[in-house]
Design an enzyme around this catalytic site. Sequence first.
Site, short mmCIF file in Angstrom:
data_model
loop_
_atom_site.label_atom_id
_atom_site.label_comp_id
_atom_site.label_asym_id
_atom_site.label_seq_id
_atom_site.Cartn_x
_atom_site.Cartn_y
_atom_site.Cartn_z
N CYS A 48 -51.13 -8.94 28.51
CA CYS A 48 -50.76 -9.53 29.80
C CYS A 48 -49.81 -10.70 29.59
O CYS A 48 -49.82 -11.34 28.53
CB CYS A 48 -51.99 -10.06 30.55
N ASP A 49 -49.00 -10.97 30.61
CA ASP A 49 -48.19 -12.18 30.60
C ASP A 49 -47.96 -12.62 32.03
O ASP A 49 -47.67 -11.81 32.91
CB ASP A 49 -46.83 -11.94 29.94
N SER A 50 -48.13 -13.92 32.28
CA SER A 50 -48.00 -14.46 33.63
C SER A 50 -46.93 -15.54 33.69
O SER A 50 -46.79 -16.35 32.77
CB SER A 50 -49.33 -15.07 34.11
N GLY A 102 -47.56 -9.50 34.28
CA GLY A 102 -47.30 -8.20 33.68
C GLY A 102 -48.53 -7.71 32.95
O GLY A 102 -49.24 -8.50 32.31
#
Length: 206
Positions: free
Chosen positions: A73-75, A110
């Site tokens: 994940c990436d924020s 993501g």
Amino acid sequence: MPLFVLASASPARLGVLRAAGVDPLVRVSGVDEDALTAALGASPSPEDVVRSLARAKAQAVADEFDDAVVVGCDSMLSIDGELQGKPHSVDVARRRWASMAGRSGDLLTGHAVLRVREGRTVSTVAECSTTTVHFAEPSQPDLESYLVSGEPLEVAGAFTLDGLGGWFVDRIEGDPSSVIGIGLPLVRRLLADVGVSMSDVWSAGQ
């Protein structure tokens, strides 16, 4: 059931999964986010950035496993078309809040799910969730206390929903778990895309 792997050092993401009945194996990817973002070219869309980073984090640890689902994940927070990741310092976080207070931004997360069989990635799916966050206007003393706590320095957008920063979020439009760092509804759909059901995941943890 394959091993469930979270390719993230985020305690918030781990907490969301554990509260939802999943106790993943944590592997930190060590991806150079700045270099990867630069390699995407001059003007990638915000969605492409977070999807690409999530995919890279999952791919970086996938070859450690024979039979697994790996979630990355990436924020980032988008305000005025500019993506904001982790501020890392009080001064940067203070400037971020000067532009955020009393306004709204889109928290983009993501998500990538990789299915690994016999040591080989056989399926990769990635999507982005978007949640609109409406920020309050903290008083200067309150903001300075928040900055001194250190909490906003290592989180996307310099705020949290599930910690001290929640006092300064008036409301959201979208999935709260995605704002915390990992969207459960989206991950469920991505798991299904690679052939893994929630009943499988829960059964493996019992």
